[in-house]
Design a protein around this motif. Sequence first.
Motif, PDB file in Angstrom:
ATOM      1  N   VAL A 242      12.702  16.395  -9.593  1.00  0.00           N
ATOM      2  CA  VAL A 242      11.919  15.169  -9.501  1.00  0.00           C
ATOM      3  C   VAL A 242      12.757  13.934  -9.854  1.00  0.00           C
ATOM      4  CG1 VAL A 242       9.921  13.971 -10.469  1.00  0.00           C
ATOM      5  CG2 VAL A 242       9.756  16.380  -9.910  1.00  0.00           C
ATOM      6  N   VAL A 243      13.771  14.129 -10.707  1.00  0.00           N
ATOM      7  CA  VAL A 243      14.571  12.989 -11.168  1.00  0.00           C
ATOM      8  C   VAL A 243      15.157  12.198  -9.995  1.00  0.00           C
ATOM      9  CG1 VAL A 243      16.646  12.372 -12.445  1.00  0.00           C
ATOM     10  CG2 VAL A 243      14.994  13.932 -13.450  1.00  0.00           C
ATOM     11  N   PRO A 244      15.758  12.850  -8.987  1.00  0.00           N
ATOM     12  CA  PRO A 244      16.278  12.064  -7.858  1.00  0.00           C
ATOM     13  C   PRO A 244      15.177  11.279  -7.140  1.00  0.00           C
ATOM     14  CG  PRO A 244      17.177  14.279  -7.808  1.00  0.00           C
ATOM     15  CD  PRO A 244      16.130  14.261  -8.870  1.00  0.00           C
ATOM     16  N   LEU A 245      13.982  11.847  -7.085  1.00  0.00           N
ATOM     17  CA  LEU A 245      12.872  11.139  -6.436  1.00  0.00           C
ATOM     18  C   LEU A 245      12.497   9.889  -7.229  1.00  0.00           C
ATOM     19  CD1 LEU A 245      10.588  14.128  -5.382  1.00  0.00           C
ATOM     20  CD2 LEU A 245      12.184  12.838  -3.965  1.00  0.00           C
TER      21      LEU A 245
ATOM     22  N   ARG B 279       1.961   9.348  -5.782  1.00  0.00           N
ATOM     23  CA  ARG B 279       2.560  10.664  -5.542  1.00  0.00           C
ATOM     24  C   ARG B 279       3.613  10.976  -6.599  1.00  0.00           C
ATOM     25  NH1 ARG B 279       1.924   8.985   0.077  1.00  0.00           N
ATOM     26  NH2 ARG B 279       0.281  10.275   0.990  1.00  0.00           N
ATOM     27  N   LEU B 280       4.378   9.995  -6.972  1.00  0.00           N
ATOM     28  CA  LEU B 280       5.394  10.223  -8.005  1.00  0.00           C
ATOM     29  C   LEU B 280       4.754  10.582  -9.345  1.00  0.00           C
ATOM     30  CD1 LEU B 280       7.980   7.460  -7.134  1.00  0.00           C
ATOM     31  CD2 LEU B 280       8.250   9.917  -6.928  1.00  0.00           C
ATOM     32  N   HIS B 281       3.602   9.970  -9.629  1.00  0.00           N
ATOM     33  CA  HIS B 281       2.889  10.308 -10.871  1.00  0.00           C
ATOM     34  C   HIS B 281       2.446  11.768 -10.857  1.00  0.00           C
ATOM     35  CE1 HIS B 281       0.398   9.876 -14.369  1.00  0.00           C
ATOM     36  NE2 HIS B 281      -0.633  10.361 -13.689  1.00  0.00           N
ATOM     37  N   GLU B 282       1.944  12.231  -9.706  1.00  0.00           N
ATOM     38  CA  GLU B 282       1.528  13.637  -9.595  1.00  0.00           C
ATOM     39  C   GLU B 282       2.720  14.567  -9.779  1.00  0.00           C
ATOM     40  OE1 GLU B 282      -0.273  13.790  -5.760  1.00  0.00           O
ATOM     41  OE2 GLU B 282      -2.076  12.728  -6.370  1.00  0.00           O
ATOM     42  N   VAL B 283       3.843  14.187  -9.220  1.00  0.00           N
ATOM     43  CA  VAL B 283       5.045  15.019  -9.312  1.00  0.00           C
ATOM     44  C   VAL B 283       5.534  15.079 -10.753  1.00  0.00           C
ATOM     45  CG1 VAL B 283       7.472  15.138  -8.633  1.00  0.00           C
ATOM     46  CG2 VAL B 283       5.728  14.677  -6.916  1.00  0.00           C
ATOM     47  N   SER B 284       5.395  13.977 -11.503  1.00  0.00           N
ATOM     48  CA  SER B 284       5.872  13.957 -12.890  1.00  0.00           C
ATOM     49  C   SER B 284       5.099  14.892 -13.794  1.00  0.00           C
ATOM     50  CB  SER B 284       5.822  12.526 -13.440  1.00  0.00           C
ATOM     51  OG  SER B 284       4.483  12.116 -13.598  1.00  0.00           O
TER      52      SER B 284
ATOM     53  N   ALA C 184       6.555  11.884   0.509  1.00  0.00           N
ATOM     54  CA  ALA C 184       5.273  12.598   0.536  1.00  0.00           C
ATOM     55  C   ALA C 184       5.492  14.050   0.943  1.00  0.00           C
ATOM     56  CB  ALA C 184       4.302  11.909   1.499  1.00  0.00           C
ATOM     57  N   ALA C 185       6.369  14.285   1.907  1.00  0.00           N
ATOM     58  CA  ALA C 185       6.661  15.660   2.325  1.00  0.00           C
ATOM     59  C   ALA C 185       7.334  16.429   1.192  1.00  0.00           C
ATOM     60  CB  ALA C 185       7.550  15.654   3.565  1.00  0.00           C
ATOM     61  N   LYS C 186       8.274  15.784   0.509  1.00  0.00           N
ATOM     62  CA  LYS C 186       8.932  16.432  -0.634  1.00  0.00           C
ATOM     63  C   LYS C 186       7.912  16.733  -1.729  1.00  0.00           C
ATOM     64  CE  LYS C 186      13.598  14.570  -0.130  1.00  0.00           C
ATOM     65  NZ  LYS C 186      14.634  13.712  -0.740  1.00  0.00           N
ATOM     66  N   ASN C 187       7.000  15.788  -1.954  1.00  0.00           N
ATOM     67  CA  ASN C 187       5.965  15.984  -2.962  1.00  0.00           C
ATOM     68  C   ASN C 187       5.102  17.196  -2.621  1.00  0.00           C
ATOM     69  OD1 ASN C 187       4.296  15.473  -5.203  1.00  0.00           O
ATOM     70  ND2 ASN C 187       2.893  14.302  -3.934  1.00  0.00           N
ATOM     71  N   ALA C 188       4.719  17.330  -1.347  1.00  0.00           N
ATOM     72  CA  ALA C 188       3.892  18.470  -0.934  1.00  0.00           C
ATOM     73  C   ALA C 188       4.652  19.779  -1.154  1.00  0.00           C
ATOM     74  CB  ALA C 188       3.502  18.322   0.533  1.00  0.00           C
ATOM     75  N   THR C 189       5.936  19.780  -0.834  1.00  0.00           N
ATOM     76  CA  THR C 189       6.753  20.979  -1.047  1.00  0.00           C
ATOM     77  C   THR C 189       6.824  21.318  -2.533  1.00  0.00           C
ATOM     78  OG1 THR C 189       8.082  20.442   0.895  1.00  0.00           O
ATOM     79  CG2 THR C 189       9.050  21.965  -0.693  1.00  0.00           C
ATOM     80  N   LEU C 190       7.045  20.300  -3.351  1.00  0.00           N
ATOM     81  CA  LEU C 190       7.118  20.529  -4.800  1.00  0.00           C
ATOM     82  C   LEU C 190       5.779  21.011  -5.349  1.00  0.00           C
ATOM     83  CD1 LEU C 190       9.273  17.487  -5.945  1.00  0.00           C
ATOM     84  CD2 LEU C 190       9.970  19.884  -5.793  1.00  0.00           C
ATOM     85  N   GLN C 191       4.689  20.479  -4.855  1.00  0.00           N
ATOM     86  CA  GLN C 191       3.366  20.916  -5.304  1.00  0.00           C
ATOM     87  C   GLN C 191       3.145  22.385  -4.949  1.00  0.00           C
ATOM     88  OE1 GLN C 191       1.168  19.537  -7.227  1.00  0.00           O
ATOM     89  NE2 GLN C 191       2.085  17.525  -7.366  1.00  0.00           N
ATOM     90  N   ALA C 192       3.572  22.779  -3.750  1.00  0.00           N
ATOM     91  CA  ALA C 192       3.437  24.182  -3.352  1.00  0.00           C
ATOM     92  C   ALA C 192       4.275  25.073  -4.259  1.00  0.00           C
ATOM     93  CB  ALA C 192       3.861  24.357  -1.893  1.00  0.00           C
TER      94      ALA C 192
ATOM     95  N   LYS D  31       0.839  -1.201   0.000  1.00  0.00           N
ATOM     96  CA  LYS D  31       0.000   0.000   0.000  1.00  0.00           C
ATOM     97  C   LYS D  31       0.875   1.252   0.000  1.00  0.00           C
ATOM     98  CE  LYS D  31      -3.827   2.301   2.142  1.00  0.00           C
ATOM     99  NZ  LYS D  31      -5.079   2.152   2.749  1.00  0.00           N
ATOM    100  N   ALA D  32       1.943   1.215   0.797  1.00  0.00           N
ATOM    101  CA  ALA D  32       2.878   2.345   0.820  1.00  0.00           C
ATOM    102  C   ALA D  32       3.514   2.515  -0.548  1.00  0.00           C
ATOM    103  CB  ALA D  32       3.945   2.132   1.891  1.00  0.00           C
ATOM    104  N   LYS D  33       3.827   1.404  -1.190  1.00  0.00           N
ATOM    105  CA  LYS D  33       4.398   1.464  -2.547  1.00  0.00           C
ATOM    106  C   LYS D  33       3.396   2.091  -3.511  1.00  0.00           C
ATOM    107  CE  LYS D  33       5.577  -1.467  -6.424  1.00  0.00           C
ATOM    108  NZ  LYS D  33       5.500  -2.801  -6.946  1.00  0.00           N
ATOM    109  N   GLU D  34       2.117   1.684  -3.442  1.00  0.00           N
ATOM    110  CA  GLU D  34       1.098   2.251  -4.316  1.00  0.00           C
ATOM    111  C   GLU D  34       0.949   3.753  -4.074  1.00  0.00           C
ATOM    112  OE1 GLU D  34      -2.481   0.022  -3.633  1.00  0.00           O
ATOM    113  OE2 GLU D  34      -1.616  -1.843  -4.402  1.00  0.00           O
ATOM    114  N   GLU D  35       0.969   4.155  -2.812  1.00  0.00           N
ATOM    115  CA  GLU D  35       0.861   5.586  -2.501  1.00  0.00           C
ATOM    116  C   GLU D  35       2.065   6.348  -3.030  1.00  0.00           C
ATOM    117  OE1 GLU D  35       0.124   6.205   1.652  1.00  0.00           O
ATOM    118  OE2 GLU D  35      -1.615   4.882   1.674  1.00  0.00           O
ATOM    119  N   ALA D  36       3.254   5.757  -2.888  1.00  0.00           N
ATOM    120  CA  ALA D  36       4.472   6.412  -3.403  1.00  0.00           C
ATOM    121  C   ALA D  36       4.396   6.542  -4.920  1.00  0.00           C
ATOM    122  CB  ALA D  36       5.716   5.627  -2.994  1.00  0.00           C
ATOM    123  N   ASN D  37       3.929   5.490  -5.595  1.00  0.00           N
ATOM    124  CA  ASN D  37       3.801   5.558  -7.064  1.00  0.00           C
ATOM    125  C   ASN D  37       2.791   6.622  -7.477  1.00  0.00           C
ATOM    126  OD1 ASN D  37       5.700   3.620  -7.656  1.00  0.00           O
ATOM    127  ND2 ASN D  37       4.253   1.933  -7.638  1.00  0.00           N
TER     128      ASN D  37
END
Length: 185
Positions: free
Chosen positions: A44-47, A29-34, A97-105, A21-27
């Motif tokens: 995003v590349v390092p993520l 979030r990564l899709h949103e970041v892409s 997830a925290a990095k994703n939120a920062t990037l979204q902001a 489930k954590a893997k699915e959530e990470a995937n």
Amino acid sequence: MATHWGRQEDAYKASLRVAQKAKEEANKRLHEVSQAHAELLNQVVPLRVQVADLEAEVETSKAQQKKLEDQCVDREQTLGKIEVTLEDKTSECSQLAAKNATLQAKVQELMAALASKEQEMTTQAANFKVAEERLNEEAATGFTDGFAEALVQAAYANPDIDISGCSPLNEVVDDKIVPLEASKE
């Protein structure tokens, strides 16, 4: 003893479901970041590399699970190691997830700045259009006034010349005054 192993196996499977489930959530979030702004892609590349590593480690964990089923003697010790790894990965997912939120902001900030710049450019383009039209009108008026003054001067200097056929919309072709459009046909 079978019950003890069964409980441990159930606990392991529950931990594995949490990891999946954590893997699915990470995937997700990564899709949103892409899909974020192009300037953020370098961040995003390092993520993505980390997610690829996580996916590889999940596959390794699956292989370890099969190996653990075949090696019942080491089951308890190996299960403890996997639980530690799972905690680390869950922590990494939280960090992602925290990095994703920062990037979204940051994307939102950049989008707002872009919209502001676009509005500014639209206003500037409209102002340039108005100025261009005004300059075109002034140029046309100046040309027309200048041509009229030249006709007055020609009539004054040469009172016997007929200048009634002279117009800024005419030209001389084959010793005749003709409209500009007629000579182009």
